[in-house]
Write a protein that holds these residues in place. Structure first.
Motif, short mmCIF file in Angstrom:
data_model
loop_
_atom_site.label_atom_id
_atom_site.label_comp_id
_atom_site.label_asym_id
_atom_site.label_seq_id
_atom_site.Cartn_x
_atom_site.Cartn_y
_atom_site.Cartn_z
N THR A 180 62.97 45.86 83.01
CA THR A 180 61.53 45.86 82.76
C THR A 180 61.01 44.51 82.31
OG1 THR A 180 61.93 46.68 80.51
CG2 THR A 180 61.51 48.32 82.21
N ASP A 181 61.81 43.75 81.56
CA ASP A 181 61.35 42.44 81.08
C ASP A 181 61.03 41.51 82.23
OD1 ASP A 181 61.51 43.16 78.45
OD2 ASP A 181 63.45 42.19 78.08
N ARG A 215 57.32 41.66 83.34
CA ARG A 215 56.25 41.59 82.35
C ARG A 215 55.11 40.67 82.78
NH1 ARG A 215 57.23 44.20 77.71
NH2 ARG A 215 59.40 44.75 77.19
N ASP A 250 64.16 56.27 82.17
CA ASP A 250 62.84 56.24 81.55
C ASP A 250 62.12 54.90 81.70
OD1 ASP A 250 63.10 58.87 80.69
OD2 ASP A 250 63.99 58.31 78.77
N GLU A 251 62.56 54.08 82.64
CA GLU A 251 61.93 52.75 82.81
C GLU A 251 60.47 52.84 83.21
OE1 GLU A 251 65.78 50.04 84.16
OE2 GLU A 251 64.64 51.13 85.68
N THR A 304 57.73 52.12 80.62
CA THR A 304 57.40 50.75 80.24
C THR A 304 56.45 50.10 81.22
OG1 THR A 304 59.54 50.51 79.13
CG2 THR A 304 58.38 48.49 79.71
N VAL A 305 56.67 50.30 82.52
CA VAL A 305 55.86 49.61 83.53
C VAL A 305 54.63 50.41 83.95
CG1 VAL A 305 57.83 48.30 84.39
CG2 VAL A 305 57.27 50.52 85.43
#
Length: 283
Positions: free
Chosen positions: A124-125, A128, A151-152, A155-156
């Motif tokens: 995910t980073d 960003r 569960d990614e 985040t996005v």
């Protein structure tokens, strides 16, 4: 011996679009030196081999997804396949987050309809700073082709929603096979159905299963997606040529598995043909 499936097989005459395949041709397009993974042997998948496979199974069109394996940001093999396919294929390219509008327009003119965001591989980073890229995709009417796992998506999801871009989620969002349909990442995917601009690929169930084929532990995820999104926002993909598969995978049984999971002929027609034809502009 008891039959593996109870629904009739998908007939060859059923029109089909395979919405997730890859091409690898290291003799004509050598792999990048710093590639994540170097497909070899049965994983080699040239444009000619893809065409022969599709002919054998009555598949009219395919969405060729640029792989992180082998080529990274090098889209030459993909673009060559699109050119040689003469309309049979569309493409999803792999590009850096800083890619500008003009480069995306050039890809679009070559048959690329979207850009892959492989969160499951890169994390995910890495994405960003992808908001400007997503804005360009929205303005051009292109797709963000998102692969997440577990569960990614949580985040996005805000960035994807804020961008206004059209989204297609690969491989049923690769939920944890042990956590059930209520796990947060998958629940977030089901929530996206109400936006009207998210579609999902019913593909690569092996990535959402802890069991051998036919991956019965992944069937509840497919059923939940059909209930939430409906056939008008779903599409089918094989994930051929099955990179790093834990066991043998064959194309024909994958089609028959889809027939088992979607026995209604009208829903089959929509998922295999009508929906991807409409969303990706196949003619």
């Amino acid at each position: 011996m008891q039959a593996l499936f109870t629904a009739p097989p998908i007939p060859k005459t059923q029109p089909k679009i395979d919405c997730h395949v890859h091409v690898f041709d290291p003799l004509r397009f050598p792999y990048a030196d710093d590639t994540f993974y170097r497909p070899t042997g049965h994983e080699i998948a040239t444009t000619e081999q893809l065409g022969a496979l599709m002919d054998a199974h009555g598949v009219q069109h395919a969405l060729i997804v640029g792989p992180n394996s082998g080529y990274g940001f090098d889209n030459r093999c993909l673009l060559d396949a699109l050119q040689r396919g003469k309309g049979r294929f569309k493409g999803a390219a792999v590009v850096p987050n800083h890619t500008g509008r003009e480069e995306l327009q050039a890809l679009q003119a070559s048959g690329v309809v979207g850009v892959t965001l492989n969160v499951a591989l890169l994390g995910t980073d890495y994405y960003r700073d992808a908001a400007p890229l997503l804005a360009h995709l929205r303005e051009l009417g292109m797709w963000a082709c998102v692969q997440v796992q577990f569960d990614e998506l949580l985040t996005v999801k805000p960035m994807l929603l804020d961008s206004g871009v059209q989204i297609v989620v690969d491989h049923c969002a690769r939920p944890n096979p042990a956590a059930g349909v209520d796990q947060p990442g998958f629940a977030a995917l089901l929530d996206l159905a109400q936006t009207g601009r998210v579609s999902v690929k019913l593909s690569s169930l092996v990535k959402s299963s802890a069991q051998a084929f036919p991956h019965r532990d992944a069937w509840p995820y497919v059923q939940a997606l059909i209930a939430a999104f409906g056939p008008q926002q779903l599409m089918w993909g094989s994930d051929w040529p099955f990179l790093r598969a834990p066991a043998r995978i064959d194309y024909g049984p994958l089609l028959d598995l889809f027939g088992q999971l979607v026995p209604d002929t009208g829903a089959r027609q929509a998922i295999l043909w009508d929906t991807p034809k409409r969303l990706f502009g196949f003619v």
